[in-house]
Design a protein around this motif. Structure first.
Motif, PDB file in Angstrom:
ATOM      1  N   GLY A   6     -24.062  -1.269 -39.945  1.00 26.58           N
ATOM      2  CA  GLY A   6     -24.163  -1.677 -41.343  1.00 26.58           C
ATOM      3  C   GLY A   6     -23.865  -3.151 -41.524  1.00 26.58           C
ATOM      4  O   GLY A   6     -24.550  -3.840 -42.288  1.00 26.58           O
ATOM      5  N   ALA A   7     -22.848  -3.653 -40.814  1.00 26.97           N
ATOM      6  CA  ALA A   7     -22.477  -5.064 -40.921  1.00 26.97           C
ATOM      7  C   ALA A   7     -23.595  -5.969 -40.410  1.00 26.97           C
ATOM      8  O   ALA A   7     -23.902  -6.999 -41.020  1.00 26.97           O
ATOM      9  CB  ALA A   7     -21.186  -5.319 -40.145  1.00 26.97           C
ATOM     10  N   ILE A   8     -24.213  -5.583 -39.288  1.00 25.47           N
ATOM     11  CA  ILE A   8     -25.323  -6.376 -38.728  1.00 25.47           C
ATOM     12  C   ILE A   8     -26.469  -6.455 -39.729  1.00 25.47           C
ATOM     13  O   ILE A   8     -27.056  -7.523 -39.950  1.00 25.47           O
ATOM     14  CB  ILE A   8     -25.812  -5.755 -37.400  1.00 25.47           C
ATOM     15  CG1 ILE A   8     -24.746  -5.920 -36.306  1.00 25.47           C
ATOM     16  CG2 ILE A   8     -27.118  -6.408 -36.953  1.00 25.47           C
ATOM     17  CD1 ILE A   8     -25.080  -5.192 -35.027  1.00 25.47           C
ATOM     18  N   GLN A   9     -26.803  -5.335 -40.342  1.00 20.60           N
ATOM     19  CA  GLN A   9     -27.901  -5.313 -41.298  1.00 20.60           C
ATOM     20  C   GLN A   9     -27.608  -6.181 -42.516  1.00 20.60           C
ATOM     21  O   GLN A   9     -28.453  -6.958 -42.963  1.00 20.60           O
ATOM     22  CB  GLN A   9     -28.180  -3.866 -41.730  1.00 20.60           C
ATOM     23  CG  GLN A   9     -28.749  -3.008 -40.605  1.00 20.60           C
ATOM     24  CD  GLN A   9     -28.826  -1.544 -40.990  1.00 20.60           C
ATOM     25  OE1 GLN A   9     -27.873  -0.992 -41.514  1.00 20.60           O
ATOM     26  NE2 GLN A   9     -29.954  -0.920 -40.724  1.00 20.60           N
ATOM     27  N   VAL A  10     -26.393  -6.056 -43.050  1.00 25.10           N
ATOM     28  CA  VAL A  10     -26.027  -6.827 -44.240  1.00 25.10           C
ATOM     29  C   VAL A  10     -26.000  -8.322 -43.923  1.00 25.10           C
ATOM     30  O   VAL A  10     -26.486  -9.148 -44.712  1.00 25.10           O
ATOM     31  CB  VAL A  10     -24.654  -6.367 -44.777  1.00 25.10           C
ATOM     32  CG1 VAL A  10     -24.160  -7.313 -45.860  1.00 25.10           C
ATOM     33  CG2 VAL A  10     -24.754  -4.941 -45.323  1.00 25.10           C
ATOM     34  N   ILE A  11     -25.463  -8.689 -42.768  1.00 24.56           N
ATOM     35  CA  ILE A  11     -25.416 -10.105 -42.369  1.00 24.56           C
ATOM     36  C   ILE A  11     -26.826 -10.671 -42.202  1.00 24.56           C
ATOM     37  O   ILE A  11     -27.121 -11.779 -42.660  1.00 24.56           O
ATOM     38  CB  ILE A  11     -24.607 -10.274 -41.062  1.00 24.56           C
ATOM     39  CG1 ILE A  11     -23.128  -9.983 -41.325  1.00 24.56           C
ATOM     40  CG2 ILE A  11     -24.768 -11.682 -40.501  1.00 24.56           C
ATOM     41  CD1 ILE A  11     -22.281  -9.907 -40.066  1.00 24.56           C
ATOM     42  N   ALA A  12     -27.709  -9.893 -41.561  1.00 24.82           N
ATOM     43  CA  ALA A  12     -29.086 -10.356 -41.351  1.00 24.82           C
ATOM     44  C   ALA A  12     -29.796 -10.586 -42.682  1.00 24.82           C
ATOM     45  O   ALA A  12     -30.459 -11.619 -42.876  1.00 24.82           O
ATOM     46  CB  ALA A  12     -29.851  -9.333 -40.512  1.00 24.82           C
TER      47      ALA A  12
END
Length: 264
Positions: A6-12
């Motif tokens: 989830g963090a990777i997606q939000v950061i991207a």
């Protein structure tokens, strides 16, 4: 692991939003307005969820052909509901005439609303699907849908033609339906396979295998095409920003605009 995905997606997606904002010509969006655009994306997701509960029911489409059923299901359960929700929120955002001044502003604003929608979806999908949802990082199709929406909205405001307003909503709906339709069809085939008895499986596997192969190839082809379209969207925004294209004001009086063109 779920939190990491989830963090990777939000950061991207946050990087994509920052990139879009940086390519706005003229006066930049205020921080408050950027937060408003992202918030409207979240509200669009909530509205889509409510509309889905009210207007959609599993099993509503009674069609034997899995490809046709997949496309209609994608249209009614996802594309129509989600794009109407995003369009409604983008129109609210576009009311701020001090922020959305040019056609490029409209493209960027609608794209940010769409990416706000994506952040909310990514969080929900990561909680449900784990690693499989990481593909959304590399294929942010809501960005493409939002850019098309903003482009035709800006053109409608600039030309005073209602047909472009229609395209600003219909265009994203059609693209969204195409993108979701084949995966829906493949899911329908697998669901039917699970319900088949042993004797049915022994006698009817050839059409099933053929359907799975066609859907798989269709999904791969669709993903490649949409990946290229997303890259082209980034390139076009960059090109318009560098060359001061799509800089026509969209909120001035249409008759006054025609008069200025005649004078020039």
């Amino acid at each position: 692991m779920i939190l990491v995905v989830g963090a990777i997606q939000v950061i991207a997606v946050s990087f994509m939003i920052a990139w879009l904002i940086r390519h706005k010509c003229g006066e930049k969006f205020s921080r408050l307005y950027i937060a408003e655009l992202i918030g409207l994306g979240f509200l669009a997701l909530a509205l889509a969820a409510v509309l889905g509960i009210v207007f959609w029911e599993d099993g509503f489409i009674q069609i034997d052909n899995p490809f046709l059923k997949g496309m209609i299901t994608a249209l009614l359960s996802a594309a129509l509901i989600e794009e109407i929700s995003k369009y409604s929120m983008f129109r609210i955002a576009a009311l701020n005439k001090k922020q959305v001044v040019t056609r490029l502003d409209a493209v960027i604003a609608s794209s940010v609303v769409a990416l706000g929608f994506t952040i909310g979806e990514d969080i929900l999908y990561s909680l449900e699907g784990g690693l499989g949802t990481l593909i959304r990082v590399f294929l942010p199709c809501h960005l493409l849908f939002g850019a098309v929406m903003g482009y035709y909205y800006g053109k409608a405001k600039n030309t005073n033609k209602w047909t472009y307003h229609v395209l600003s909503l219909v265009g994203p709906i059609v693209l969204h339906t195409i993108f979701d339709g084949i995966p829906f069809a493949l899911s329908i085939i697998f669901d039917r396979l699970d319900l088949m008895t042993t004797s049915e499986t022994a006698t009817n596997m050839d059409p099933v295998y053929l359907g799975i192969i066609i859907c798989t190839l269709g999904i791969l082809t669709t993903f490649i095409i949409f990946f290229v379209l997303v890259i082209m969207t980034f390139r076009q925004v960059s090109k318009c920003s560098k060359n001061n294209l799509l800089n026509e004001e969209i909120n001035i009086d249409y008759k006054l605009m025609l008069l200025k063109k005649m004078v020039n």
